[in-house]
Design an enzyme around this catalytic site. Structure first.
Site, PDB file in Angstrom:
ATOM      1  N   ASP A  65      12.600 -44.774   5.866  1.00  0.00           N
ATOM      2  CA  ASP A  65      12.304 -44.154   4.573  1.00  0.00           C
ATOM      3  C   ASP A  65      11.338 -43.007   4.814  1.00  0.00           C
ATOM      4  O   ASP A  65      10.226 -43.220   5.314  1.00  0.00           O
ATOM      5  CB  ASP A  65      11.683 -45.172   3.617  1.00  0.00           C
ATOM      6  N   GLU A 149      18.413 -42.349   4.445  1.00  0.00           N
ATOM      7  CA  GLU A 149      18.923 -42.021   3.124  1.00  0.00           C
ATOM      8  C   GLU A 149      19.679 -40.693   3.164  1.00  0.00           C
ATOM      9  O   GLU A 149      19.288 -39.778   3.877  1.00  0.00           O
ATOM     10  CB  GLU A 149      17.765 -41.897   2.129  1.00  0.00           C
ATOM     11  N   ASP A 229       6.887 -47.990   0.732  1.00  0.00           N
ATOM     12  CA  ASP A 229       7.805 -47.329   1.658  1.00  0.00           C
ATOM     13  C   ASP A 229       8.445 -48.329   2.626  1.00  0.00           C
ATOM     14  O   ASP A 229       9.609 -48.166   3.011  1.00  0.00           O
ATOM     15  CB  ASP A 229       7.079 -46.231   2.432  1.00  0.00           C
TER      16      ASP A 229
END
Length: 250
Positions: A65, A149, A229
């Site tokens: 992340d 992501e 996170d």
């Protein structure tokens, strides 16, 4: 045929021997050499035919992340602080830009001031690139499958409150470097939809709404408490495992 090496110097056709500060040893067959000039310095860029070095398998999966407070947090709790090179150099950059704006157009002093501004920008870019390469190398060496992501960075930069911090972090450049290093090493990078990764609980799967200012994930359903996170990184990895399992069943 227009270049060769002699006594650790680069010989260029119609120019002669040139002293070179080598970035690293050359490996493979040289196909092309480009000579470029940037901010008063000359660079020799070599295009080579090389055999990729496949790294040994580690058997590890990791979710990543990326963020602003921390540059990245992984599912196995690796925290990497954001270096914020642009933020740290803003004062120096501001002074040099103000000096440039005061100089008369076309004057020698303006050219010198322009060079100082360009040199400062170049240093920031070089620092950022060096940092991104080193972090990507560590992650690729330690993991076989890397899950990130699929970010729409161009849309995220439109947020005027976060645009400078996002650009300073260099997420897009980092993902590009990570992908080509992984491919070269025989590793794999998987992109997943980021929807819900920050809001869902990685333990029970329930949705826990929270603003960006809330940095701790505290789930009222299963009582789990962890860094926001880190929770997102675990969800990113979980999404990839679900997708891979679904593909395996087809």
């Amino acid at each position: 045929d227009g270049c060769s090496f002699r006594n650790n110097k680069l010989r260029l056709q119609n120019i002669g021997e040139v002293k070179v500060k080598w970035h690293r040893p050359l490996e493979g067959k040289i196909k092309t050499v480009y000579i470029t000039r940037k901010n008063g310095r000359y660079y020799a860029c070599f295009f080579l035919d090389i055999i990729p070095k496949i790294l040994p398998k580690t058997g590890k999966f990791v979710g990543i992340d990326v963020g602003i407070e921390s540059f990245l947090v992984t599912s196995d709790e690796l925290y990497v602080d954001s270096p914020k090179y642009l933020r740290k150099s803003e004062k120096k950059l501001k002074v040099s830009q103000q000096t440039l704006s005061r100089r008369v157009k076309g004057s020698t002093r303006r050219q010198k001031a322009k060079y100082i501004v360009a040199k400062t920008h170049q240093k920031i870019a070089n620092q950022r690139l060096d940092f991104l390469h080193k972090i990507a190398r560590i992650i690729v060496n330690e993991n076989d499958i890397i899950v990130v992501e699929k970010l729409q960075i161009q849309n995220m930069i439109k947020n005027r409150h976060l645009s400078k911090s996002i650009a300073d972090a260099g997420w897009g450049m980092f993902l590009q470097i990570l992908k080509y290093k992984a491919e070269e090493a025989g590793k794999r990078v998987i992109e997943v939809n980021p929807r819900g990764t920050s809001q869902e609980c990685s333990v029970c799967g329930k949705t826990v709404k929270k603003d960006l200012s809330v940095r701790i994930h505290s789930c009222p359903f299963c009582s789990s408490v962890l860094n926001r996170d880190h929770n997102a990184a675990l969800n990113i990895l979980k999404k990839a495992r679900t997708e891979l399992s679904a593909l395996a069943c087809l």
